[in-house]
Motif scaffolding. Sequence first.
Motif, PDB file in Angstrom:
ATOM      1  N   GLU A 181      -8.063   8.861  -5.077  1.00  0.00           N
ATOM      2  CA  GLU A 181      -6.792   8.352  -5.574  1.00  0.00           C
ATOM      3  C   GLU A 181      -6.420   7.147  -4.732  1.00  0.00           C
ATOM      4  O   GLU A 181      -7.080   6.845  -3.728  1.00  0.00           O
ATOM      5  N   ALA A 182      -5.381   6.451  -5.117  1.00  0.00           N
ATOM      6  CA  ALA A 182      -4.945   5.280  -4.364  1.00  0.00           C
ATOM      7  C   ALA A 182      -4.365   5.690  -3.016  1.00  0.00           C
ATOM      8  O   ALA A 182      -3.611   6.655  -2.914  1.00  0.00           O
ATOM      9  N   LEU A 183      -4.756   4.940  -1.982  1.00  0.00           N
ATOM     10  CA  LEU A 183      -4.245   5.156  -0.632  1.00  0.00           C
ATOM     11  C   LEU A 183      -3.537   3.895  -0.142  1.00  0.00           C
ATOM     12  O   LEU A 183      -3.920   2.782  -0.507  1.00  0.00           O
ATOM     13  N   LEU A 184      -2.539   4.089   0.710  1.00  0.00           N
ATOM     14  CA  LEU A 184      -1.953   2.979   1.450  1.00  0.00           C
ATOM     15  C   LEU A 184      -2.541   3.022   2.848  1.00  0.00           C
ATOM     16  O   LEU A 184      -2.386   4.013   3.573  1.00  0.00           O
ATOM     17  N   ILE A 185      -3.267   1.971   3.223  1.00  0.00           N
ATOM     18  CA  ILE A 185      -3.907   1.916   4.532  1.00  0.00           C
ATOM     19  C   ILE A 185      -3.296   0.781   5.359  1.00  0.00           C
ATOM     20  O   ILE A 185      -2.691  -0.147   4.805  1.00  0.00           O
TER      21      ILE A 185
END
Length: 286
Positions: A181-185
């Motif tokens: 899924e989309a991650l904020l890194i």
Amino acid sequence: MMQKLKIAIQKSGRLSDGSLNLIRQCGIKIPRMKGALKAEASNFPLEFLFLRDDDIPGYVQDGVADLGIVGANEAVEKDKNVDTIHHLGFSKCRLSIAIPKEQEYNGIQDLDGKSIATSYPKILGDFLTEKGVKCDIHEISGSVEIAPNIGLADAICDLVSTGSTLMQNNLKEVESIFKSEALLIATPGLSEEKKEIIDQLMFRINALQTADNNKYILLNAPKENLDTILNLLPGMRSPSILPLADESFVSVHTVIAEDDFWSKIEELKAAGAEGILVVPIEKMIL
């Protein structure tokens, strides 16, 4: 002058659309001209870089971008030194092994000694090692599904969402090896000022995600059954209870978690609740 965060976003595709939609729902205005590779928010200290998704982890590691929104598949595959700030919950898919439809499949050991084409050699290699299976991994980019049809590989390992692309290429999914899924890194070691901006951004994202995971409901409850109904509705702290013109009923307002919604509604109806209204929540701040 206040510092600005630079955030890298995929320049096109589903992940790009989901990322921009999330940012806009946070009330951040993004002026973007077609084909532009940079943009700057007009009402929040955020600058956008529009990049290839597989380049984002490297740019974030090197500090060219302070933040990035990237699929977990790319984050793990590239294995860069970045901090995972948050799971964003959109662009969900899975990395799966697929083989030609006509082939029989009895388990992962059937792939021992076979060749597999993929754009994710690290994730696939780690999975096969864990399972004790030895395969010849062909790393290719793009059009992975065609590999068995042209004799390049016996199987493929690629991202799957609906499975329609596999069907079109006469393939069947046999092993799901990684959920994405989309991650904020983020770049490790950001300044305190930039961390404060991230906190402001996360405050907005959390308000949106909490709202998505809950429903606001209004219902009419007979007073004689009110205790039973209230026991079913803990709410955020406790439900709101308002009088009605019919003094034998009250109006109850509360919030129900999405995961419990249908089971709770059935229990409420059984307890005598009437006129149940369900209202979506735009934002929810705890």
